[in-house]
Write a protein that holds these residues in place. Sequence first.
Motif, PDB file in Angstrom:
ATOM      1  N   GLU A   1       0.847  -1.198   0.000  1.00  0.00           N
ATOM      2  CA  GLU A   1       0.000   0.000   0.000  1.00  0.00           C
ATOM      3  C   GLU A   1       0.877   1.241   0.000  1.00  0.00           C
ATOM      4  O   GLU A   1       1.896   1.306   0.667  1.00  0.00           O
ATOM      5  CB  GLU A   1      -0.885   0.004   1.247  1.00  0.00           C
ATOM      6  N   ARG A   2       0.480   2.214  -0.794  1.00  0.00           N
ATOM      7  CA  ARG A   2       1.206   3.493  -0.868  1.00  0.00           C
ATOM      8  C   ARG A   2       0.230   4.616  -0.629  1.00  0.00           C
ATOM      9  O   ARG A   2      -0.969   4.471  -0.863  1.00  0.00           O
ATOM     10  CB  ARG A   2       1.832   3.652  -2.260  1.00  0.00           C
ATOM     11  N   SER A   3       0.721   5.749  -0.158  1.00  0.00           N
ATOM     12  CA  SER A   3      -0.171   6.873   0.096  1.00  0.00           C
ATOM     13  C   SER A   3       0.515   8.191  -0.227  1.00  0.00           C
ATOM     14  O   SER A   3       1.740   8.283  -0.235  1.00  0.00           O
ATOM     15  CB  SER A   3      -0.631   6.878   1.554  1.00  0.00           C
TER      16      SER A   3
ATOM     17  N   ILE B   1      -4.572  10.121   0.174  1.00  0.00           N
ATOM     18  CA  ILE B   1      -5.025   9.121  -0.789  1.00  0.00           C
ATOM     19  C   ILE B   1      -4.175   7.883  -0.583  1.00  0.00           C
ATOM     20  O   ILE B   1      -2.945   7.955  -0.613  1.00  0.00           O
ATOM     21  CB  ILE B   1      -4.878   9.622  -2.238  1.00  0.00           C
ATOM     22  N   ARG B   2      -4.826   6.747  -0.363  1.00  0.00           N
ATOM     23  CA  ARG B   2      -4.125   5.471  -0.199  1.00  0.00           C
ATOM     24  C   ARG B   2      -4.501   4.547  -1.339  1.00  0.00           C
ATOM     25  O   ARG B   2      -5.671   4.366  -1.640  1.00  0.00           O
ATOM     26  CB  ARG B   2      -4.498   4.809   1.127  1.00  0.00           C
ATOM     27  N   ALA B   3      -3.497   3.965  -1.943  1.00  0.00           N
ATOM     28  CA  ALA B   3      -3.718   3.011  -3.024  1.00  0.00           C
ATOM     29  C   ALA B   3      -3.192   1.655  -2.576  1.00  0.00           C
ATOM     30  O   ALA B   3      -2.102   1.553  -2.028  1.00  0.00           O
ATOM     31  CB  ALA B   3      -3.010   3.459  -4.298  1.00  0.00           C
TER      32      ALA B   3
ATOM     33  N   TRP C   1      -5.064  -1.798  -8.964  1.00  0.00           N
ATOM     34  CA  TRP C   1      -4.879  -0.836  -7.877  1.00  0.00           C
ATOM     35  C   TRP C   1      -6.169  -0.067  -7.645  1.00  0.00           C
ATOM     36  O   TRP C   1      -6.805   0.402  -8.582  1.00  0.00           O
ATOM     37  CB  TRP C   1      -3.753   0.124  -8.230  1.00  0.00           C
ATOM     38  N   VAL C   2      -6.532   0.081  -6.380  1.00  0.00           N
ATOM     39  CA  VAL C   2      -7.748   0.774  -5.986  1.00  0.00           C
ATOM     40  C   VAL C   2      -7.368   1.856  -4.982  1.00  0.00           C
ATOM     41  O   VAL C   2      -6.560   1.622  -4.083  1.00  0.00           O
ATOM     42  CB  VAL C   2      -8.750  -0.218  -5.349  1.00  0.00           C
TER      43      VAL C   2
ATOM     44  N   LEU D   1       0.153   1.526 -10.143  1.00  0.00           N
ATOM     45  CA  LEU D   1       0.035   2.388  -8.976  1.00  0.00           C
ATOM     46  C   LEU D   1      -0.001   3.861  -9.384  1.00  0.00           C
ATOM     47  O   LEU D   1      -0.833   4.634  -8.893  1.00  0.00           O
ATOM     48  CB  LEU D   1       1.200   2.128  -8.029  1.00  0.00           C
ATOM     49  N   ALA D   2       0.876   4.261 -10.288  1.00  0.00           N
ATOM     50  CA  ALA D   2       0.946   5.658 -10.713  1.00  0.00           C
ATOM     51  C   ALA D   2      -0.358   6.111 -11.358  1.00  0.00           C
ATOM     52  O   ALA D   2      -0.846   7.217 -11.086  1.00  0.00           O
ATOM     53  CB  ALA D   2       2.115   5.858 -11.673  1.00  0.00           C
TER      54      ALA D   2
END
Length: 123
Positions: free
Chosen positions: A35-37, A57-59, A68-69, A100-101
Amino acid sequence: MSDPWNRGNRDASRRSPLQGGEPRTRGGTQDDRRERSIRLGVSHPSGDPARHRVFEIRASYDEGAGGWVARVGEENANEQLDRWRAALNLGDRRQAFPSLATCLGEAVAALVAAVDREAAGPA
Protein backbone atom coordinates in the motif's frame (compact mmCIF):
# COMPACT_ATOMS: atom_id res chain seq x y z
CA MET A 1 29.36 -14.86 10.35
CA SER A 2 28.87 -12.24 7.66
CA ASP A 3 25.77 -10.23 7.03
CA PRO A 4 23.74 -11.07 3.90
CA TRP A 5 24.54 -7.76 2.21
CA ASN A 6 28.26 -8.48 2.39
CA ARG A 7 27.96 -11.60 0.23
CA GLY A 8 28.24 -11.33 -3.53
CA ASN A 9 28.10 -8.15 -5.51
CA ARG A 10 26.06 -5.09 -4.60
CA ASP A 11 22.94 -6.36 -6.44
CA ALA A 12 23.05 -9.85 -4.93
CA SER A 13 21.22 -8.81 -1.77
CA ARG A 14 17.63 -7.66 -1.42
CA ARG A 15 18.73 -5.21 1.27
CA SER A 16 21.73 -2.94 1.41
CA PRO A 17 22.85 -0.63 4.19
CA LEU A 18 23.77 1.93 1.54
CA GLN A 19 20.09 2.23 0.64
CA GLY A 20 18.95 2.51 4.27
CA GLY A 21 17.95 -1.13 4.43
CA GLU A 22 15.12 -0.63 1.94
CA PRO A 23 14.04 -3.68 -0.04
CA ARG A 24 15.67 -3.97 -3.45
CA THR A 25 13.34 -5.68 -5.86
CA ARG A 26 13.16 -6.22 -9.57
CA GLY A 27 9.69 -5.62 -11.12
CA GLY A 28 6.63 -7.77 -10.74
CA THR A 29 7.15 -9.10 -7.23
CA GLN A 30 4.76 -9.00 -4.29
CA ASP A 31 6.90 -6.24 -2.73
CA ASP A 32 5.73 -3.97 -5.56
CA ARG A 33 2.14 -4.30 -4.31
CA ARG A 34 2.55 -2.67 -0.91
CA GLU A 35 0.00 0.00 0.00
CA ARG A 36 1.21 3.49 -0.87
CA SER A 37 -0.17 6.87 0.10
CA ILE A 38 0.17 10.56 -0.70
CA ARG A 39 -1.06 13.67 1.09
CA LEU A 40 -2.74 16.25 -1.08
CA GLY A 41 -3.56 19.84 -0.23
CA VAL A 42 -6.21 21.38 -2.46
CA SER A 43 -6.53 25.16 -2.40
CA HIS A 44 -9.91 26.83 -2.59
CA PRO A 45 -10.53 28.88 -5.76
CA SER A 46 -11.24 31.95 -3.61
CA GLY A 47 -7.66 31.86 -2.27
CA ASP A 48 -8.96 31.86 1.31
CA PRO A 49 -6.50 29.68 3.29
CA ALA A 50 -9.20 28.80 5.83
CA ARG A 51 -11.10 26.99 3.07
CA HIS A 52 -8.16 24.92 1.77
CA ARG A 53 -8.54 21.18 2.30
CA VAL A 54 -6.06 18.38 2.99
CA PHE A 55 -6.60 14.76 1.92
CA GLU A 56 -4.71 11.50 2.13
CA ILE A 57 -5.03 9.12 -0.79
CA ARG A 58 -4.13 5.47 -0.20
CA ALA A 59 -3.72 3.01 -3.02
CA SER A 60 -3.57 -0.73 -2.50
CA TYR A 61 -3.56 -3.69 -4.81
CA ASP A 62 -6.90 -5.51 -4.78
CA GLU A 63 -6.76 -9.05 -6.16
CA GLY A 64 -10.56 -9.22 -6.45
CA ALA A 65 -10.74 -6.03 -8.51
CA GLY A 66 -7.70 -7.03 -10.55
CA GLY A 67 -5.66 -3.86 -10.02
CA TRP A 68 -4.88 -0.84 -7.88
CA VAL A 69 -7.75 0.77 -5.99
CA ALA A 70 -7.62 4.18 -4.25
CA ARG A 71 -9.33 5.33 -1.07
CA VAL A 72 -9.42 8.89 0.20
CA GLY A 73 -9.79 10.43 3.64
CA GLU A 74 -10.10 14.13 4.40
CA GLU A 75 -8.21 15.72 7.27
CA ASN A 76 -10.53 17.48 9.71
CA ALA A 77 -9.84 20.60 11.80
CA ASN A 78 -8.09 18.44 14.43
CA GLU A 79 -5.67 17.11 11.80
CA GLN A 80 -7.26 13.65 12.01
CA LEU A 81 -8.43 11.70 9.00
CA ASP A 82 -12.21 11.39 8.83
CA ARG A 83 -13.99 8.44 7.25
CA TRP A 84 -12.40 6.69 4.27
CA ARG A 85 -14.26 6.40 0.98
CA ALA A 86 -13.50 5.15 -2.48
CA ALA A 87 -11.70 7.82 -4.48
CA LEU A 88 -13.27 6.71 -7.75
CA ASN A 89 -16.63 5.15 -7.03
CA LEU A 90 -18.64 3.53 -9.81
CA GLY A 91 -21.83 2.63 -8.00
CA ASP A 92 -21.35 -0.57 -6.02
CA ARG A 93 -17.84 -1.36 -7.32
CA ARG A 94 -14.47 0.35 -7.16
CA GLN A 95 -12.48 1.27 -10.23
CA ALA A 96 -9.18 -0.61 -10.51
CA PHE A 97 -6.09 0.48 -12.45
CA PRO A 98 -3.20 -1.59 -13.83
CA SER A 99 -0.47 0.55 -12.25
CA LEU A 100 0.04 2.39 -8.98
CA ALA A 101 0.95 5.66 -10.71
CA THR A 102 -2.20 5.61 -12.84
CA CYS A 103 -4.35 4.88 -9.79
CA LEU A 104 -2.93 7.75 -7.75
CA GLY A 105 -2.98 10.14 -10.70
CA GLU A 106 -6.63 9.46 -11.48
CA ALA A 107 -7.54 9.75 -7.79
CA VAL A 108 -5.85 13.16 -7.57
CA ALA A 109 -7.61 14.38 -10.72
CA ALA A 110 -11.01 13.16 -9.48
CA LEU A 111 -10.47 14.71 -6.05
CA VAL A 112 -9.48 18.12 -7.41
CA ALA A 113 -12.49 18.08 -9.77
CA ALA A 114 -14.82 17.20 -6.87
CA VAL A 115 -13.43 20.03 -4.71
CA ASP A 116 -13.87 22.48 -7.60
CA ARG A 117 -17.48 21.33 -8.11
CA GLU A 118 -18.22 21.81 -4.41
CA ALA A 119 -16.61 25.27 -4.44
CA ALA A 120 -18.70 26.32 -7.46
CA GLY A 121 -21.89 25.56 -5.52
CA PRO A 122 -25.22 24.34 -6.89
CA ALA A 123 -25.52 24.51 -10.66
